[in-house]
Design an enzyme around this catalytic site. Structure first.
Site, short mmCIF file in Angstrom:
data_model
loop_
_atom_site.label_atom_id
_atom_site.label_comp_id
_atom_site.label_asym_id
_atom_site.label_seq_id
_atom_site.Cartn_x
_atom_site.Cartn_y
_atom_site.Cartn_z
CG ASP A 11 -8.86 -2.21 23.42
OD1 ASP A 11 -9.05 -1.05 23.84
OD2 ASP A 11 -9.67 -3.14 23.59
CG ASP A 130 -10.83 0.85 32.42
OD1 ASP A 130 -11.63 1.08 31.49
OD2 ASP A 130 -9.58 0.91 32.28
#
Length: 269
Positions: A11, A130
Site C-alpha cells: 500500500d 473494498d
C-alpha cells in the site's frame, strides 16, 4: 489443480509503503522497490502495488515509483490506484506492471472495465472491491456488503456481491476483494464474503484484509474459495514469512509453489 498464490501487498502513499487499520492511522513500512525485491526473493508468487493516495488526491499513479519497483522484482506485478482511462491503464503497463487494478474509476464508469479488457486482454484487468458489512433485511436474513471507494472513504450504495458479478461479466480477469472490516485488524479474512463472491463468479478471487497467521490463508482458500491470498503487515513486520505461510498451506493439502522453486525461478529469470 491450480496452485494457490501468496501475494504481499504494497500500500503506497506518496511514494512510500504504509500500513494502517482500515486505511487510516498509517505507519511507514519502507521503500516499495526494496520491499518488492525482498518479497520476490522470499518466494512471493506475485506482488500487488496499490497507490492508495491517488484516488483521494485525484491524481494518476506515480509511474516513476512503479518503474523502480518493477525493475527490482522478478514476479508478476499488479498496480492499482488512480487509473481512470485506458490511456492511463496503458501507461501503467508500460511502466512495468503485468496487470492493472481498477477500483474507484470502475465504479464511476463500469464501461472502463470492458474497454480495458477489449484493448489489453482480460488477463491484465483486475477489479478491486473494498467491501464493508451492513445488516439488511433479505432472504433468510442474509448479510450484505457495501462497496467503498476513494481509499475506503466513500460508501457507494452498491452491493458488493452484485458488483463482483457485474465486474466479472464486464471483463475483469480477477477480483481483489478486501474486507474493510478486517483490514489491518489481524482478525482473519472474511470467509463468508469470499465464499459468497467466489460462488457467483468464474474468475479468480484474491482474498485481502485481516490475515494474522498462516491458518488464515488456509481458511481463505478452504472456507472462502479464494484462489489467491494477499497480506501486508504480517510480511512487512516479519511476523510470518512467505515460506511459513506456504508450508502450512501445503501441509493442509493446498497446492502451492514452494519457496525453493521460487528461488530457482528467480535465478533463471
Amino acid at each position: 489443480m491450480l496452485r494457490r498464490r501468496v501475494i504481499p501487498c504494497l500500500d503506497v502513499a506518496d511514494g512510500r509503503v504504509v500500513k494502517g487499520t482500515r486505511f487510516v492511522d498509517l505507519i511507514d513500512e519502507g521503500d516499495p522497490a526494496e520491499l518488492a525485491e525482498r518479497y520476490a526473493r522470499e518466494g512471493a508468487d506475485e506482488i500487488v502495488f496499490l497507490d492508495i493516495s491517488a484516488a483521494p488526491q485525484g491524481r494518476a499513479t506515480l509511474l516513476e515509483v512503479v518503474t523502480r519497483t518493477a525493475r527490482r522484482s522478478f514476479v508478476p506485478l499488479t498496480v492499482g490506484g488512480g487509473v481512470r482511462t485506458p490511456h492511463e491503464f496503458r501507461d501503467v503497463l508500460r511502466a512495468g506492471a503485468d496487470k492493472v487494478s481498477l477500483n474507484t474509476a470502475a465504479v464511476a464508469d463500469p464501461t472502463l472495465v470492458s474497454r480495458c479488457a477489449a484493448r489489453f486482454g482480460r488477463q491484465a484487468v483486475v477489479v478491486a472491491i473494498d467491501a464493508r458489512r451492513r445488516n439488511r433485511d433479505g432472504a433468510l436474513g442474509a448479510r450484505a456488503w457495501d462497496v467503498l471507494v476513494r481509499g475506503g472513504r466513500e460508501v457507494t450504495g452498491l452491493d458488493a456481491l452484485e458488483w463482483a458479478q457485474r465486474a466479472a461479466e464486464l471483463g475483469a480477469g480477477e477480483l481483489l476483494v478486501t474486507s474493510m472490516d478486517r483490514d489491518g485488524t489481524r482478525s482473519g479474512y472474511d470467509t463468508e464474503l469470499l465464499r459468497r463472491i467466489s460462488e457467483r463468479v468464474h474468475v479468480p478471487v484474491i482474498a485481502s484484509g485481516g490475515a494474522a497467521g498462516p491458518d488464515d490463508f488456509v481458511a481463505a482458500v478452504r472456507d472462502g474459495g479464494a484462489d489467491a491470498v494477499l497480506a501486508a503487515s504480517i510480511f512487512h513486520r516479519r511476523i510470518h514469512t512467505i515460506a511459513e505461510v506456504k508450508a502450512v498451506m501445503a501441509a493442509a493439502g493446498l497446492p502451492v509453489r514452494t519457496v525453493a522453486a521460487a528461488f530457482a525461478t528467480g535465478a533463471t529469470a
